[in-house]
Enzyme design. Sequence first.
Site, PDB file in Angstrom:
ATOM      1  N   LYS A  54      22.903  -6.562 -15.354  1.00 33.12           N
ATOM      2  CA  LYS A  54      22.159  -5.691 -14.435  1.00 33.12           C
ATOM      3  C   LYS A  54      21.652  -4.458 -15.165  1.00 33.12           C
ATOM      4  O   LYS A  54      20.520  -4.010 -14.967  1.00 33.12           O
ATOM      5  CB  LYS A  54      23.066  -5.286 -13.255  1.00 33.12           C
ATOM      6  CG  LYS A  54      23.360  -6.439 -12.317  1.00 33.12           C
ATOM      7  CD  LYS A  54      24.488  -6.134 -11.339  1.00 33.12           C
ATOM      8  CE  LYS A  54      24.868  -7.392 -10.569  1.00 33.12           C
ATOM      9  NZ  LYS A  54      26.010  -7.232  -9.673  1.00 33.12           N
ATOM     10  N   GLN A  98      30.390  -2.790  -8.252  1.00 35.73           N
ATOM     11  CA  GLN A  98      30.621  -4.196  -8.608  1.00 35.73           C
ATOM     12  C   GLN A  98      31.887  -4.702  -7.910  1.00 35.73           C
ATOM     13  O   GLN A  98      32.960  -4.121  -8.059  1.00 35.73           O
ATOM     14  CB  GLN A  98      30.745  -4.334 -10.134  1.00 35.73           C
ATOM     15  CG  GLN A  98      30.896  -5.758 -10.608  1.00 35.73           C
ATOM     16  CD  GLN A  98      29.645  -6.621 -10.325  1.00 35.73           C
ATOM     17  OE1 GLN A  98      28.518  -6.144 -10.456  1.00 35.73           O
ATOM     18  NE2 GLN A  98      29.851  -7.856  -9.935  1.00 35.73           N
ATOM     19  N   ASP A 121      22.367  -2.800  -3.061  1.00 34.74           N
ATOM     20  CA  ASP A 121      22.926  -4.133  -2.831  1.00 34.74           C
ATOM     21  C   ASP A 121      22.774  -4.530  -1.359  1.00 34.74           C
ATOM     22  O   ASP A 121      22.982  -5.683  -1.003  1.00 34.74           O
ATOM     23  CB  ASP A 121      24.431  -4.135  -3.179  1.00 34.74           C
ATOM     24  CG  ASP A 121      24.717  -4.929  -4.449  1.00 34.74           C
ATOM     25  OD1 ASP A 121      23.803  -5.612  -4.931  1.00 34.74           O
ATOM     26  OD2 ASP A 121      25.858  -4.840  -4.946  1.00 34.74           O
TER      27      ASP A 121
END
Length: 288
Positions: A54, A98, A121
């Site tokens: 990412k 994460q 996200d």
Amino acid sequence: MIATIIDGRAVAARVRAEVARAVEDLVSESGRRPGLATILVGDDPASEIYVRGKRRSSEEVGIADHHRHLPATASQADVAELIEACNGDPEVSGILLQLPVPEGLDGSSLTAQILPEKDVDGLTPVSAGRVLQNLTGLRPCTPLGVLELLDTYGVSLEGAHAVVVGRSNLVGRPLGPMLMHRNATVTMCHSRTADLAAECARADVLVAAAGVPRLLGAAYVKPGAAVIDVGINRTEEGLVGDVDFGPVSDRAGLITPVPGGVGPMTLAMLLQNTVAAARAQFDREREH
Ligand code: NDP
């Protein structure tokens, strides 16, 4: 083989090029570069690989890297404090915690702490509510990627029957309403669905996100259907999806491969969300 194979890598490359242009437009307009804070807690090797990917992809499109790494011994309060700092940092346009976080930490409540405007996200409860009510906001990356693939390949959702297999917060649960807002008639399936084959066989658009290798065979697919396989399953034969690719590709109209289908899209949509978040933050500041 009659199905057209959807090339997720090519679509993702096009999205990334668009994001790179949007980043430079924003920099020249605002003087500020979009920034992504990836937060990694602990040393889980798989999470480290995901985060590295990412960060690298963000830098490739010109998004500034504000990565933060906390040790596995970090407390809930330590992570919460870091998220608060990122929430308040004008250089950080997007925050990604994460998951999973190490045992002993509550990932859901930490995710919920991310400012919705920086929730790239799309996993906070506020973002989930905005999806349900079709309000402006950041959407989860994988469902966004699924829609981008369908749009790119000209699959009409208007009045179509879409069947989603899986109801996780990450994929199925937000994707259902997103398809419905595009005027599809949506059936949500899960592990307690009585006759999965019969439900799936009625789908014009079939999305598999169950995490079960080759769960959906040819009998689950209506001839000519668009089949999107979100599943990524590690087996002895390598990576396979939730769809039995060989037989299904003899029956479907369109199909995503695994790998090379939805996977690359998830990352591309994260980058798109980050620049969108930065743009929205800049526009809000300009209004005040
Ligand atoms: P979860 O395990 O969180 O959810 C799986 C869902 O599938 C649940 O709703 C479950 O039902 C349902 N399910 C499980 N088994 C069956 C079955 N036999 N029949 C019908 N439904 C079933 O998984 P995720 O949503 O996180 O991930 C799903 C898959 O997608 C995984 O393979 C994952 O690796 C992949 N993935 C891929 C991404 C990408 O970028 N391509 C991104 C995210 C995930 P119930 O709710 O009843 O338990």
